[in-house]
Motif scaffolding. Structure first.
Motif, short mmCIF file in Angstrom:
data_model
loop_
_atom_site.label_atom_id
_atom_site.label_comp_id
_atom_site.label_asym_id
_atom_site.label_seq_id
_atom_site.Cartn_x
_atom_site.Cartn_y
_atom_site.Cartn_z
N PHE A 69 -87.38 -58.93 72.48
CA PHE A 69 -86.17 -59.70 72.76
C PHE A 69 -85.24 -59.76 71.55
CE2 PHE A 69 -89.25 -61.24 75.82
CZ PHE A 69 -88.54 -61.12 76.99
N GLY A 70 -84.87 -58.60 71.05
CA GLY A 70 -83.92 -58.55 69.95
C GLY A 70 -84.41 -59.26 68.69
N ASP A 71 -85.68 -59.01 68.34
CA ASP A 71 -86.27 -59.56 67.11
C ASP A 71 -86.32 -61.08 67.08
OD1 ASP A 71 -86.81 -57.16 66.01
OD2 ASP A 71 -85.00 -57.06 64.79
N THR A 72 -86.27 -61.74 68.26
CA THR A 72 -86.34 -63.19 68.20
C THR A 72 -87.77 -63.68 68.25
OG1 THR A 72 -86.05 -63.26 70.58
CG2 THR A 72 -84.09 -63.62 69.25
N VAL A 73 -88.69 -62.84 68.72
CA VAL A 73 -90.07 -63.30 68.88
C VAL A 73 -90.98 -62.09 68.67
CG1 VAL A 73 -90.16 -62.93 71.36
CG2 VAL A 73 -91.58 -64.68 70.37
N ILE A 74 -92.22 -62.34 68.24
CA ILE A 74 -93.11 -61.23 67.93
C ILE A 74 -94.52 -61.57 68.41
CG2 ILE A 74 -93.87 -62.05 65.67
CD1 ILE A 74 -93.54 -59.18 64.67
N ALA A 75 -95.25 -60.53 68.78
CA ALA A 75 -96.68 -60.69 69.08
C ALA A 75 -97.44 -59.94 68.00
CB ALA A 75 -97.00 -60.13 70.45
N ASP A 76 -98.01 -60.67 67.04
CA ASP A 76 -98.80 -60.03 66.00
C ASP A 76 -100.06 -60.88 65.76
OD1 ASP A 76 -97.80 -62.21 64.76
OD2 ASP A 76 -96.90 -61.16 63.07
N SER A 77 -100.88 -60.46 64.80
CA SER A 77 -102.15 -61.15 64.59
C SER A 77 -101.93 -62.60 64.18
CB SER A 77 -102.96 -60.43 63.52
OG SER A 77 -103.24 -59.13 63.95
N SER A 130 -86.90 -65.56 64.48
CA SER A 130 -85.47 -65.74 64.37
C SER A 130 -85.23 -67.23 64.16
CB SER A 130 -84.79 -65.23 65.64
OG SER A 130 -83.74 -66.09 66.01
N LEU A 131 -84.16 -67.56 63.43
CA LEU A 131 -83.89 -68.97 63.18
C LEU A 131 -83.71 -69.72 64.49
CD1 LEU A 131 -81.38 -68.75 60.20
CD2 LEU A 131 -83.82 -69.17 60.14
N MET A 132 -83.15 -69.04 65.52
CA MET A 132 -82.91 -69.73 66.78
C MET A 132 -84.21 -70.08 67.48
SD MET A 132 -79.50 -67.89 68.09
CE MET A 132 -79.34 -69.18 69.24
N THR A 133 -85.17 -69.13 67.49
CA THR A 133 -86.43 -69.44 68.17
C THR A 133 -87.25 -70.45 67.35
OG1 THR A 133 -86.99 -67.23 67.42
CG2 THR A 133 -86.91 -67.58 69.76
N ILE A 134 -87.14 -70.39 66.02
CA ILE A 134 -87.82 -71.40 65.21
C ILE A 134 -87.29 -72.78 65.59
CG2 ILE A 134 -88.04 -72.34 62.87
CD1 ILE A 134 -88.16 -69.52 61.81
N PHE A 135 -85.97 -72.88 65.67
CA PHE A 135 -85.35 -74.16 66.00
C PHE A 135 -85.77 -74.63 67.39
CE2 PHE A 135 -81.88 -76.64 67.86
CZ PHE A 135 -81.87 -77.69 66.97
N LEU A 136 -85.73 -73.71 68.37
CA LEU A 136 -86.06 -74.11 69.73
C LEU A 136 -87.54 -74.50 69.84
CD1 LEU A 136 -83.94 -71.54 71.70
CD2 LEU A 136 -83.74 -74.01 71.80
N THR A 187 -75.99 -64.91 55.10
CA THR A 187 -76.59 -63.59 55.33
C THR A 187 -76.00 -62.87 56.52
OG1 THR A 187 -78.30 -64.48 56.75
CG2 THR A 187 -78.77 -64.42 54.40
N GLY A 188 -75.32 -63.60 57.41
CA GLY A 188 -74.74 -62.96 58.58
C GLY A 188 -75.74 -62.57 59.63
N SER A 189 -76.96 -63.15 59.59
CA SER A 189 -77.97 -62.78 60.58
C SER A 189 -78.80 -64.01 60.93
CB SER A 189 -78.87 -61.69 60.03
OG SER A 189 -79.89 -61.42 60.96
N THR A 190 -79.24 -64.07 62.19
CA THR A 190 -80.14 -65.15 62.56
C THR A 190 -81.59 -64.68 62.62
OG1 THR A 190 -79.70 -64.67 64.88
CG2 THR A 190 -78.47 -66.49 63.91
N THR A 191 -81.82 -63.37 62.64
CA THR A 191 -83.20 -62.92 62.71
C THR A 191 -83.79 -62.82 61.30
OG1 THR A 191 -82.58 -60.61 62.56
CG2 THR A 191 -82.74 -61.54 64.75
#
Lengths: 488, 168
Positions: A69-77, A130-136, A187-191
């Motif tokens: 989803f556009g680097d907003t969330v990740i599935a890792d260990s 991403s800062l947005m998913t952290i916030f949510l 930085t101009g980026s939220t991810t």
């Protein structure tokens, strides 16, 4: 104008655990309408089944690196490590809930929906890149917990707890959001990927960028508030004391774990190039937490407040593993979080079990002679207290040992010395609980209600895990080491 | 442009001070409405027409009307004032001044180093203002938007529980 969404990486598999938890919440929401009021235990069963499903969904993601989803969330260990931990905490919480809720006349279906909402938020926070998913994620878990801490609506202390948490939490959210806005502006980026690309580029001079540093500062305040680290801990004792004990049990371990997942991703993975800038403030927060948590806990006569201050102190220990800024040291932090979750959950679960048995008063004087009234509860409580103090052969000993080792390897001395001294101080108030439980009982006739199978199972497993992991810590340490390779 | 910004900024500071300083809840709420409107004007000056409209409709309109209603419901006599101020405002003022001094000194010493974005007025005009937001929301920020819906659902469940659940 057509919208093309094929490029953003839609990958439902990567967020399947979160989807299952959120879906279970919606199923419980509908079941609540049809299940008769005296059968609300079924909702707990459905919740546990949904959580087991999420657990099954999360295991295959171990070892992967699936950004979606556009680097907003990740599935890792790392996400899997926290998913397993958080789901286990939630299952244990839900298992011991019906008995407690019934004793307080609070068995409403909304409880399970809100617990599932909070869990989904925490899992999202652990997987957020991403800062947005952290916030949510933070807001999802916070709003659920605001309501849960006021769940005993007619109790004044519970109302006070909810209001205090809401107001201070809203204030902290303001800091968090302001910090994120400044970081985005700089930085101009939220991810996190975009932010890391900016900060590591030599041309951007990130270490001298005032906007970015201010943003990181405010972000740290917001995260430290959620992890209840000093000096942003003011809400913790009152909220922990006033909230229903079962809610305190849940939030004291789950919220702290999830907050530190975000701390790891933000500070260690995203800002390694400017670690010289965030090292000192974080070290200060850790030292403050160790001092305030351990010293104030000594003076507490209420077991819930004592454990609240002990939780603040443990936030300090956990933060110590972040200071070296390396993945190896972060694995010590992860091990500590897992150990803390088991032993602190256990300790609060004993308080819950005592309260559900008819002893609502959490004053330590009421625990006098618990060994004679409730030998099982007092025995497991002794194990948890020894572990929280860090006495071998419990898991708490290795948790502290690994964190201290990481500090020695990184040659960070001042916080280490404070931590060692404060550990010795902490022996006093943990061992005091054991002494009080062993003291000769007062002649108070207390009606004894049986513990019930779910509660005794959860407590037994937690107590056993505390000891077994204290003898064989290598398994969890191995998982923690593999999960500590941070992605974004 | 600079003069306009200075005027709106002064308006924002005055109305924000009003939110804190008035002793009647209704005046506080109305100051907040004025503050929100000023914020909307700032959005407009930054070529964010859609945000301007949303700010006016949602915040200055819906949210604040709710505030004013609740204040009117709680104090039908309308001239209820908060109790006289104690000494606590001194702490607030001291911390506020320290915080403001910190921000101002940092910014003046090191200078603002924000990064300019790609959405210039020309780039927005080529696609359309609302379209630009809509495309961003449903492509780049699709996942956060969906999570927000879950957040609202959970908040609604919690609010309903706290507000109208019957106590046995």
């Amino acid at each position: 104008m057509t919208i093309n969404i094929s490029g953003i990486g839609i990958d439902y598999g990567a967020i399947l655990p979160e989807l299952v938890v959120a879906g279970t919440a919606i199923v419980v929401l509908f079941l609540e309408l049809v299940v008769p009021p005296d059968r609300r235990r079924w909702l707990a069963a459905v919740t546990v089944i949904g959580l087991l499903g999420a657990l099954v969904a999360t295991i295959p993601l171990w070892g992967q690196n699936r950004s979606a989803f556009g680097d907003t969330v990740i599935a890792d260990s790392l996400a899997v490590f926290f998913n397993v931990l958080l789901i286990a905490i939630t299952i244990a919480t839900v298992a011991i809930s019906p008995r407690y809720l019934h004793a307080l006349d609070l068995d409403y279906g909304e409880y399970y929906i809100l617990i599932l909402g909070a869990t989904a938020g925490m899992m999202l926070l652990a997987a957020a890149t991403s800062l947005m998913t952290i916030f949510l994620g933070i807001e999802l878990l916070s709003i659920s917990l605001y309501v849960l801490s006021g769940f005993a609506r007619t109790t004044l202390r519970s109302q006070e707890s909810a209001l205090k948490y809401l107001l201070l939490g809203g204030f902290a959210t303001g800091f968090l959001l302001y910090g994120m806005a400044l970081i985005y502006g700089a930085t101009g980026s939220t991810t996190l990927r975009g932010i890391a690309a900016f900060t590591t580029a030599a041309s951007s001079n990130a270490a001298g960028n005032v906007l970015l540093l201010l943003g990181i500062g405010f972000l740290s305040v917001g995260l430290a508030f959620k992890a209840s680290a000093a000096p942003f801990h003011m809400w913790t004792p009152d909220v922990y004391e006033g909230a229903p004990t079962i809610v305190t049990t849940f939030m004291s371990v789950a919220t702290k774990s999830a907050a530190f997942a975000a701390v790891g991703r933000v500070f260690i993975a995203t800002f390694p190039s400017i670690s010289s800038r965030w090292y000192f403030p974080l070290a200060l927060i850790a030292i403050f937490s160790l001092f305030i948590g351990n010293l104030v806990a000594i003076t507490q006569d209420n077991i819930k407040r004592m454990l609240a201050y002990s939780g603040i102190a443990h936030a300090g220990y956990i933060l110590l593993g972040v200071l070296p800024g390396t993945a190896q040291a972060f694995s010590a932090t992860l091990f500590y979080i897992a150990a803390y979750s088991v032993m602190n959950f256990g300790a609060f679960a004993v308080v819950t079990a005592v309260a559900a048995g008819g002893e609502q008063n959490a004053d330590l004087s009421h625990w006098r002679g618990l060994f004679y009234r409730r030998p099982f509860l007092a025995t497991v409580m002794t194990i948890f207290m020894l572990s929280l103090a860090g006495i071998p052969p419990t898991v708490g000993f290795f948790a502290k040992l690994f964190v201290f080792q990481a500090l020695v390897n990184a040659q960070i001395w001042a916080p280490l010395i404070v931590a060692v001294i404060m550990t010795i101080v902490s022996f006093y108030y943990y061992l005091r609980v054991i002494v009080i439980m062993l003291a000769a009982p007062d002649e108070v006739a207390v009606e004894k209600r049986p513990l019930g199978i779910p509660t005794s199972t959860v407590l037994g497993v937690a107590g056993l895990a505390t000891v077994v992991l204290g003898i064989f810590p290598a398994v969890v340490l191995d998982w923690a080491t593999r999960a500590a390779s941070l992605h974004f | 442009m600079v003069v306009g910004f200075a005027l709106v900024a002064a308006w924002e500071i005055v109305t924000a001070a009003g939110v804190v300083a008035f002793r009647k809840p209704m005046y506080n709420a109305l100051s907040l409405v004025a503050n929100m409107l000023g914020l909307a004007v700032l959005f407009l000056m930054l070529n964010a027409q859609f945000l301007f409209a949303a700010q006016v409709i949602v915040y200055a309109g819906a949210v604040m009307v709710l505030f004013v209603f609740i204040i009117a419901l709680i104090n039908p006599e309308s001239d209820v004032a908060l109790p006289p101020r104690g000494n606590e405002w001194i702490y607030g003022a001291v911390f506020g001044v320290i915080f403001a001094a910190l921000l101002v000194s940092l910014l003046f010493n090191r200078g603002l180093t924000g990064r300019s974005g790609t959405l210039t007025p020309e780039a927005i005009a080529a696609v359309g203002n609302v379209q630009t937001i809509g495309i961003a929301l449903y492509t780049k920020f699709l996942f956060p938007v969906e999570v927000t819906s879950l957040l609202l659902l959970i908040a609604a469940v919690g609010a309903v529980y706290l507000a109208i659940r019957r106590i046995r």
